[in-house]
Design a protein around this motif. Structure first.
Motif, PDB file in Angstrom:
ATOM      1  N   GLY A 104      51.457  -1.849  70.155  1.00 53.00           N
ATOM      2  CA  GLY A 104      52.233  -2.340  69.533  1.00 53.00           C
ATOM      3  C   GLY A 104      53.349  -2.759  70.005  1.00 53.00           C
ATOM      4  N   ASP A 128      48.749  -5.805  70.580  1.00 54.45           N
ATOM      5  CA  ASP A 128      49.473  -5.891  69.197  1.00 54.45           C
ATOM      6  C   ASP A 128      48.080  -6.445  68.502  1.00 54.45           C
ATOM      7  N   VAL A 174      55.395   2.536  66.011  1.00 54.03           N
ATOM      8  CA  VAL A 174      54.116   1.781  65.765  1.00 54.03           C
ATOM      9  C   VAL A 174      53.096   2.778  65.179  1.00 54.03           C
TER      10      VAL A 174
END
Length: 285
Positions: A104, A128, A174
């Protein structure tokens, strides 16, 4: 409108159907794409722009999380988006020539800091699931001329990374967003080399999160509703094979968490924590 049970038990990752998991993932993706474009307010972690009239700057928030002035001044402009809940760099103990993976990666803030620490012979990979974030991070790398960082589009539950190729995994606020956290840790274990380690900052639940909060999408994408309880996370670390797995709750984080959703009382249920673990075996190069 969300169904009554759409986010229920999402923080435990047990009763969420595949359909609902995909819907939650897509809502999170859209929310963070909106942060990049400026078309939506963040309300994610350290930048409660949809929760307060005058949100603090990303630099101010990161300083509160323990990043140094040098850290904040050496990353490319736009890399620090103020979306963290801790400082994984502080527990990573990165070394020259290591391969680092950031789950992330966002605008690349922690990736650029790690790149400086591992040096020219090291390598940093940022993953990501949001195309807009990847585009932003790649542009940041291009502007900064950083050669030992790359950004890959992918989900942290299905990492675009080969087996046993990574020395250290970072992540900052994340994993709590994932509808299948156990799968995230299985993937982390897969890509780590023997002797590789986790250095993760994330939000955890210190007591059961009320259903009303679990079902609130703003609080899910704002890093609250999907948090795992500490004992559950510790069980996942053991079940996925990590040795010396540890979750260190940071009680002082209550002071900034209460500003994420002012007046909601979410700070009674969650805290930031450092999550560490090691893949058994002798470290190899």
């Amino acid at each position: 409108m969300r169904g009554r049970n759409e986010l229920a038990d999402g923080h435990e990752g047990s009763n969420m159907t595949k359909h609902n998991s995909e819907r939650v993932r897509e809502m999170v993706r859209k929310r963070y794409a909106g942060i990049v474009s400026g078309g939506k307010s963040g309300c994610g972690c350290s930048t409660p722009s949809c929760c307060s009239a005058k949100p603090p700057s990303a630099k101010a928030q990161s300083a509160k999380l323990g990043y140094s002035k040098k850290d904040l001044e050496t990353v490319p402009d736009g890399a620090n988006m103020g979306l963290g809940c801790g400082n994984p760099q502080a527990i990573a103990m990165l070394k020259k020539s290591e391969v680092v993976l950031d789950l992330g990666a966002g605008g690349g803030f922690d990736c650029f800091l790690a790149a400086r620490q591992v040096g020219a012979r090291g390598r940093v990979i940022g993953v990501d699931m949001t195309p807009e974030m990847i585009a932003k991070a790649r542009e940041n790398a291009r502007k900064a001329g950083t050669k030992n960082v790359e950004f890959r589009l992918g989900e942290i539950e299905h990492l675009p990374v080969a087996d046993s190729t990574v020395d250290v995994i970072l992540s900052n606020c994340v994993i709590n967003l994932s509808p299948d956290k156990e799968q995230v840790y299985r993937e982390a274990f897969r890509v780590l080399k023997p002797g590789g380690r986790l250095a993760i900052s994330d939000v955890v639940a210190i007591r059961p999160i009320p259903t009303a909060i679990q079902q609130d999408f703003e609080k899910h994408s704002g890093c609250v509703a999907g948090a795992l309880q500490v004992k559950k996370l510790e069980r996942i670390l053991r079940a996925t094979g990590f040795a010396s797995g540890a979750v260190k709750v940071k009680e002082q984080s209550k002071e900034f968490i209460k500003d994420w959703f002012p007046g909601s009382g979410v700070e009674r249920y969650v805290r930031s924590a450092d999550v560490q673990g090691m893949k058994p075996g002798r470290k190899t190069r």
